[in-house]
Design an enzyme around this catalytic site. Structure first.
Site, PDB file in Angstrom:
ATOM      1  N   HIS A  64       1.877   4.214  -3.108  1.00 22.42           N
ATOM      2  CA  HIS A  64       1.858   5.672  -3.006  1.00 22.42           C
ATOM      3  C   HIS A  64       3.198   6.266  -3.441  1.00 22.42           C
ATOM      4  O   HIS A  64       3.260   7.195  -4.253  1.00 22.42           O
ATOM      5  CB  HIS A  64       1.595   6.097  -1.559  1.00 22.42           C
ATOM      6  CG  HIS A  64       0.193   5.941  -1.093  1.00 22.42           C
ATOM      7  ND1 HIS A  64      -0.900   6.366  -1.827  1.00 22.42           N
ATOM      8  CD2 HIS A  64      -0.313   5.421   0.062  1.00 22.42           C
ATOM      9  CE1 HIS A  64      -2.007   6.110  -1.141  1.00 22.42           C
ATOM     10  NE2 HIS A  64      -1.679   5.542   0.000  1.00 22.42           N
TER      11      HIS A  64
ATOM     12  N   HIS B 258       0.839  -1.207   0.000  1.00 20.58           N
ATOM     13  CA  HIS B 258       0.000   0.000   0.000  1.00 20.58           C
ATOM     14  C   HIS B 258       0.872   1.254   0.000  1.00 20.58           C
ATOM     15  O   HIS B 258       0.697   2.152  -0.836  1.00 20.58           O
ATOM     16  CB  HIS B 258      -0.896  -0.016   1.238  1.00 20.58           C
ATOM     17  CG  HIS B 258      -1.809   1.168   1.356  1.00 20.58           C
ATOM     18  ND1 HIS B 258      -3.171   1.082   1.119  1.00 20.58           N
ATOM     19  CD2 HIS B 258      -1.575   2.469   1.693  1.00 20.58           C
ATOM     20  CE1 HIS B 258      -3.722   2.272   1.290  1.00 20.58           C
ATOM     21  NE2 HIS B 258      -2.773   3.133   1.646  1.00 20.58           N
ATOM     22  N   GLU B 259       1.824   1.318   0.923  1.00 18.32           N
ATOM     23  CA  GLU B 259       2.675   2.509   1.017  1.00 18.32           C
ATOM     24  C   GLU B 259       3.659   2.578  -0.153  1.00 18.32           C
ATOM     25  O   GLU B 259       3.960   3.678  -0.646  1.00 18.32           O
ATOM     26  CB  GLU B 259       3.425   2.519   2.355  1.00 18.32           C
ATOM     27  CG  GLU B 259       2.528   2.508   3.585  1.00 18.32           C
ATOM     28  CD  GLU B 259       1.549   3.663   3.612  1.00 18.32           C
ATOM     29  OE1 GLU B 259       1.842   4.725   3.017  1.00 18.32           O
ATOM     30  OE2 GLU B 259       0.468   3.519   4.228  1.00 18.32           O
TER      31      GLU B 259
END
Length: 228
Positions: free
Chosen positions: A29, A25-26
């Site tokens: 980004h 997820h990170e």
């Protein structure tokens, strides 16, 4: 960010799934921001699949102690983007979309697992462990996908909302965002609000799962999950 409840006997599976989900997820980004011209996260070592770069110690511990936690937020300097509003929306959406992709990959793996009879080649304990892991990989990533799209700070959904509304509305959202955080915490931690507001939103993951399951059934020609 995650809001979870689980039994202690599945703790190892939860830990592994959270490790995968939070890291990707990170990373999503950071990677998308870097590709769009912002090297802020890259310079801080965040464009990596090393979990240690993304996991927050307190946020991770609280997942197992309180059922609620978070990873390290990815720093983004939107002024480095050629089209700040559009690219910021994509960067914000990249995290939740990564969780949706993980869930879909997990469902594909589950169908392949039964398609090729891998479950028959394992001991009962081994087969149960793999099925439990894949089940949580699918469910928790769908939960994270839906949860992070809630339009309340500090979730990705709020950042997306800020960039899609007119500038005048964006300024108003910025002014009330500190109070919206309290609303978010109340919804998460106050049982009546949690039951009446948060849980119905999170239950949308079952609709997404059912749609994905229909696709898999049409491809593989058999059913391994009943509709939820």
């Amino acid at each position: 960010m995650a809001f979870l409840h689980f039994d202690l006997d599945v703790l190892p599976f939860i830990f592994l799934v959270i490790l995968i989900a939070f890291t990707l997820h990170e990373f999503a980004h950071a990677y998308v921001a870097y590709r769009f011209g912002d090297d802020t996260a890259y310079r801080q070592g965040r464009v990596t699949l090393n979990p240690m770069a993304h996991l927050d110690l307190l946020g991770t511990l609280l997942i197992f102690l309180a059922g609620f936690g978070w990873a390290k937020p990815v720093p983004v300097n939107r002024s480095n983007f050629r089209n700040p509003r559009m690219m910021s929306v994509i960067v914000s959406a990249a995290g939740p979309l990564s969780n949706l992709i993980i869930a879909f990959v997990g469902l594909i793996l589950m169908y392949l697992y039964f398609q090729f009879g891998w479950n028959d080649a394992l001991s009962p304990g081994g087969a149960e462990a793999i099925e439990t892991f894949l089940g949580y990989l699918i469910d928790l990533n769908l939960l994270l996908f839906v949860f992070n799209l809630i339009p309340l700070p500090p979730l990705d959904g709020f950042r997306i909302l800020e960039d899609v509304v007119p500038r005048s509305v964006r300024l108003q959202l910025t002014q009330v965002s500190q109070w919206a955080v309290f609303i978010f915490l109340l919804v998460v931690f106050i049982p009546p609000l949690n039951t009446k507001v948060l849980q119905p939103i999170l239950s949308l993951r079952y609709d997404i799962f059912n749609a994905m399951n229909v696709v898999m059934e049409s491809i593989f020609g058999f059913v391994i999950f009943n509709r939820i």
